[in-house]
Design a protein around this motif. Structure first.
Motif, PDB file in Angstrom:
ATOM      1  N   SER A   1      45.652  46.878  74.160  1.00  0.00           N
ATOM      2  CA  SER A   1      44.330  47.393  74.506  1.00  0.00           C
ATOM      3  C   SER A   1      43.257  46.792  73.599  1.00  0.00           C
ATOM      4  CB  SER A   1      44.321  48.919  74.398  1.00  0.00           C
ATOM      5  OG  SER A   1      43.032  49.423  74.614  1.00  0.00           O
ATOM      6  N   SER A   2      43.537  46.759  72.316  1.00  0.00           N
ATOM      7  CA  SER A   2      42.575  46.241  71.342  1.00  0.00           C
ATOM      8  C   SER A   2      42.313  44.752  71.537  1.00  0.00           C
ATOM      9  CB  SER A   2      43.108  46.508  69.935  1.00  0.00           C
ATOM     10  OG  SER A   2      42.257  45.943  68.977  1.00  0.00           O
ATOM     11  N   ILE A   3      43.369  43.985  71.712  1.00  0.00           N
ATOM     12  CA  ILE A   3      43.223  42.536  71.849  1.00  0.00           C
ATOM     13  C   ILE A   3      42.509  42.163  73.142  1.00  0.00           C
ATOM     14  CG2 ILE A   3      44.581  40.440  72.334  1.00  0.00           C
ATOM     15  CD1 ILE A   3      46.363  41.182  70.007  1.00  0.00           C
ATOM     16  N   LEU A   4      42.818  42.859  74.215  1.00  0.00           N
ATOM     17  CA  LEU A   4      42.247  42.477  75.511  1.00  0.00           C
ATOM     18  C   LEU A   4      40.875  43.080  75.788  1.00  0.00           C
ATOM     19  CD1 LEU A   4      45.416  42.491  77.757  1.00  0.00           C
ATOM     20  CD2 LEU A   4      44.321  40.572  76.599  1.00  0.00           C
ATOM     21  N   SER A   5      40.491  44.096  75.040  1.00  0.00           N
ATOM     22  CA  SER A   5      39.175  44.688  75.274  1.00  0.00           C
ATOM     23  C   SER A   5      38.222  44.435  74.115  1.00  0.00           C
ATOM     24  CB  SER A   5      39.318  46.195  75.505  1.00  0.00           C
ATOM     25  OG  SER A   5      39.806  46.826  74.337  1.00  0.00           O
ATOM     26  N   GLY A   6      38.617  43.588  73.194  1.00  0.00           N
ATOM     27  CA  GLY A   6      37.838  43.370  71.980  1.00  0.00           C
ATOM     28  C   GLY A   6      36.607  42.515  72.125  1.00  0.00           C
TER      29      GLY A   6
ATOM     30  N   ASP B   1      43.025  31.933  75.709  1.00  0.00           N
ATOM     31  CA  ASP B   1      44.157  32.783  76.091  1.00  0.00           C
ATOM     32  C   ASP B   1      45.357  32.588  75.176  1.00  0.00           C
ATOM     33  OD1 ASP B   1      42.736  33.923  78.200  1.00  0.00           O
ATOM     34  OD2 ASP B   1      43.437  32.412  79.627  1.00  0.00           O
ATOM     35  N   GLU B   2      45.682  31.336  74.839  1.00  0.00           N
ATOM     36  CA  GLU B   2      46.850  31.072  73.995  1.00  0.00           C
ATOM     37  C   GLU B   2      46.667  31.651  72.597  1.00  0.00           C
ATOM     38  OE1 GLU B   2      50.392  30.435  72.622  1.00  0.00           O
ATOM     39  OE2 GLU B   2      49.950  30.029  74.721  1.00  0.00           O
ATOM     40  N   GLU B   3      45.460  31.602  72.075  1.00  0.00           N
ATOM     41  CA  GLU B   3      45.193  32.174  70.752  1.00  0.00           C
ATOM     42  C   GLU B   3      45.323  33.699  70.789  1.00  0.00           C
ATOM     43  OE1 GLU B   3      41.889  31.941  67.150  1.00  0.00           O
ATOM     44  OE2 GLU B   3      41.476  30.940  69.057  1.00  0.00           O
ATOM     45  N   LEU B   4      44.806  34.321  71.855  1.00  0.00           N
ATOM     46  CA  LEU B   4      44.982  35.768  72.018  1.00  0.00           C
ATOM     47  C   LEU B   4      46.465  36.118  72.115  1.00  0.00           C
ATOM     48  CD1 LEU B   4      42.213  36.777  74.587  1.00  0.00           C
ATOM     49  CD2 LEU B   4      42.360  37.443  72.185  1.00  0.00           C
ATOM     50  N   ALA B   5      47.216  35.306  72.861  1.00  0.00           N
ATOM     51  CA  ALA B   5      48.652  35.542  73.020  1.00  0.00           C
ATOM     52  C   ALA B   5      49.376  35.430  71.683  1.00  0.00           C
ATOM     53  CB  ALA B   5      49.238  34.568  74.035  1.00  0.00           C
ATOM     54  N   SER B   6      49.004  34.457  70.874  1.00  0.00           N
ATOM     55  CA  SER B   6      49.624  34.299  69.547  1.00  0.00           C
ATOM     56  C   SER B   6      49.299  35.480  68.642  1.00  0.00           C
ATOM     57  CB  SER B   6      49.162  32.994  68.894  1.00  0.00           C
ATOM     58  OG  SER B   6      49.673  31.901  69.599  1.00  0.00           O
ATOM     59  N   ASP B   7      48.039  35.933  68.675  1.00  0.00           N
ATOM     60  CA  ASP B   7      47.654  37.114  67.893  1.00  0.00           C
ATOM     61  C   ASP B   7      48.447  38.336  68.346  1.00  0.00           C
ATOM     62  OD1 ASP B   7      45.773  35.487  66.672  1.00  0.00           O
ATOM     63  OD2 ASP B   7      44.040  36.418  67.647  1.00  0.00           O
ATOM     64  N   PHE B   8      48.579  38.497  69.657  1.00  0.00           N
ATOM     65  CA  PHE B   8      49.331  39.610  70.217  1.00  0.00           C
ATOM     66  C   PHE B   8      50.782  39.556  69.758  1.00  0.00           C
ATOM     67  CE2 PHE B   8      52.004  41.206  73.724  1.00  0.00           C
ATOM     68  CZ  PHE B   8      51.613  42.534  73.716  1.00  0.00           C
ATOM     69  N   GLU B   9      51.394  38.390  69.874  1.00  0.00           N
ATOM     70  CA  GLU B   9      52.796  38.239  69.478  1.00  0.00           C
ATOM     71  C   GLU B   9      52.994  38.573  67.998  1.00  0.00           C
ATOM     72  OE1 GLU B   9      56.388  35.022  69.969  1.00  0.00           O
ATOM     73  OE2 GLU B   9      54.345  34.255  69.808  1.00  0.00           O
ATOM     74  N   ALA B  10      52.094  38.129  67.149  1.00  0.00           N
ATOM     75  CA  ALA B  10      52.201  38.410  65.711  1.00  0.00           C
ATOM     76  C   ALA B  10      52.168  39.915  65.443  1.00  0.00           C
ATOM     77  CB  ALA B  10      51.075  37.706  64.948  1.00  0.00           C
ATOM     78  N   GLU B  11      51.305  40.618  66.152  1.00  0.00           N
ATOM     79  CA  GLU B  11      51.223  42.075  65.975  1.00  0.00           C
ATOM     80  C   GLU B  11      52.485  42.779  66.493  1.00  0.00           C
ATOM     81  OE1 GLU B  11      48.882  44.262  64.483  1.00  0.00           O
ATOM     82  OE2 GLU B  11      48.513  42.310  63.569  1.00  0.00           O
TER      83      GLU B  11
ATOM     84  N   GLU C   1      57.379  38.832  77.883  1.00  0.00           N
ATOM     85  CA  GLU C   1      56.783  38.472  79.176  1.00  0.00           C
ATOM     86  C   GLU C   1      55.279  38.762  79.202  1.00  0.00           C
ATOM     87  OE1 GLU C   1      58.421  36.722  81.341  1.00  0.00           O
ATOM     88  OE2 GLU C   1      60.309  36.911  80.257  1.00  0.00           O
ATOM     89  N   ILE C   2      54.861  39.853  78.581  1.00  0.00           N
ATOM     90  CA  ILE C   2      53.422  40.175  78.506  1.00  0.00           C
ATOM     91  C   ILE C   2      52.696  39.109  77.690  1.00  0.00           C
ATOM     92  CG2 ILE C   2      51.697  41.846  77.692  1.00  0.00           C
ATOM     93  CD1 ILE C   2      53.343  42.781  80.168  1.00  0.00           C
ATOM     94  N   ARG C   3      53.321  38.672  76.597  1.00  0.00           N
ATOM     95  CA  ARG C   3      52.730  37.633  75.747  1.00  0.00           C
ATOM     96  C   ARG C   3      52.451  36.378  76.579  1.00  0.00           C
ATOM     97  NH1 ARG C   3      51.813  32.962  74.032  1.00  0.00           N
ATOM     98  NH2 ARG C   3      52.290  32.190  71.991  1.00  0.00           N
ATOM     99  N   TRP C   4      53.408  35.968  77.404  1.00  0.00           N
ATOM    100  CA  TRP C   4      53.218  34.754  78.207  1.00  0.00           C
ATOM    101  C   TRP C   4      52.209  34.987  79.329  1.00  0.00           C
ATOM    102  CZ3 TRP C   4      53.831  30.362  76.211  1.00  0.00           C
ATOM    103  CH2 TRP C   4      54.746  30.207  75.173  1.00  0.00           C
ATOM    104  N   ALA C   5      52.134  36.202  79.838  1.00  0.00           N
ATOM    105  CA  ALA C   5      51.119  36.513  80.848  1.00  0.00           C
ATOM    106  C   ALA C   5      49.713  36.386  80.236  1.00  0.00           C
ATOM    107  CB  ALA C   5      51.339  37.911  81.406  1.00  0.00           C
ATOM    108  N   ILE C   6      49.560  36.790  78.983  1.00  0.00           N
ATOM    109  CA  ILE C   6      48.277  36.619  78.284  1.00  0.00           C
ATOM    110  C   ILE C   6      47.979  35.129  78.135  1.00  0.00           C
ATOM    111  CG2 ILE C   6      47.040  36.952  76.100  1.00  0.00           C
ATOM    112  CD1 ILE C   6      48.702  39.576  75.779  1.00  0.00           C
ATOM    113  N   ALA C   7      48.986  34.370  77.722  1.00  0.00           N
ATOM    114  CA  ALA C   7      48.796  32.936  77.452  1.00  0.00           C
ATOM    115  C   ALA C   7      48.359  32.156  78.679  1.00  0.00           C
ATOM    116  CB  ALA C   7      50.090  32.339  76.892  1.00  0.00           C
ATOM    117  N   ILE C   8      48.840  32.549  79.867  1.00  0.00           N
ATOM    118  CA  ILE C   8      48.473  31.805  81.067  1.00  0.00           C
ATOM    119  C   ILE C   8      47.239  32.394  81.767  1.00  0.00           C
ATOM    120  CG2 ILE C   8      50.796  30.915  81.439  1.00  0.00           C
ATOM    121  CD1 ILE C   8      51.103  32.978  83.732  1.00  0.00           C
ATOM    122  N   GLY C   9      46.628  33.399  81.150  1.00  0.00           N
ATOM    123  CA  GLY C   9      45.362  33.906  81.653  1.00  0.00           C
ATOM    124  C   GLY C   9      45.452  35.052  82.638  1.00  0.00           C
TER     125      GLY C   9
END
Length: 147
Positions: A98-103, A109-119, A136-144
């Motif tokens: 929620s925080s990453i996608l509504s921030g 997208d790939e940078e957001l996905a990497s941040d998400f994965e780290a968390e 799977e959610i991480r990769w969905a973020i990465a591809i937009g």
């Protein structure tokens, strides 16, 4: 993370010794989590699950009472995917999403996905295993898919 970004409520549980309520988000979060109106208990004396929500079109999120793990399963239980090692970790991962996608952050997208994965790794490292729910959610973020 500072403070919860999710509205939470206690949902009553009946028929499970030692559990009277679960503290869960009350609002949907994209197609990742949609709460149930009433928690349902499924299983036998050997395996007991609490149906806590929906994911995607046909996915069900279940709490394994014995292990404490959260899993995703299809409606007919022909498919099972590991989600988190605990309900608390699941809620924390939803908060991160929620925080990453509504921030309103200006990132690719790939940078957001990497941040998400780290968390997610910080919260519950087994949840990032290949083929698991958050992987799977991480990769969905990465591809937009969440753009």
């Amino acid at each position: 993370m500072a403070g919860s970004t999710l509205r939470m409520a206690d949902f009553a549980v009946r028929g499970v010794p030692g559990i009277t309520a679960l503290h869960l988000p009350v609002d949907p979060l994209f197609e990742v989590y949609k709460p149930v109106d009433l928690l349902e208990v499924h299983g036998t004396s050997d395996s007991l699950f609490i149906f806590i929500g929906f994911t995607g079109t046909f996915g069900r999120l279940m709490l394994d009472v014995r292990s404490g793990n959260v899993i995703e399963t299809s409606e007919d239980a022909s498919y099972v995917s590991f989600v988190n090692t605990s309900l608390g970790a699941f809620v924390q991962c939803l908060e991160v999403l929620s925080s990453i996608l509504s921030g309103g952050v200006d990132k690719e997208d790939e940078e957001l996905a990497s941040d998400f994965e780290a968390e997610i790794l910080r919260i519950d490292s087994p949840a990032c295993g290949e083929g698991n729910f958050w992987y799977e959610i991480r990769w969905a973020i990465a591809i937009g898919d969440f753009s």
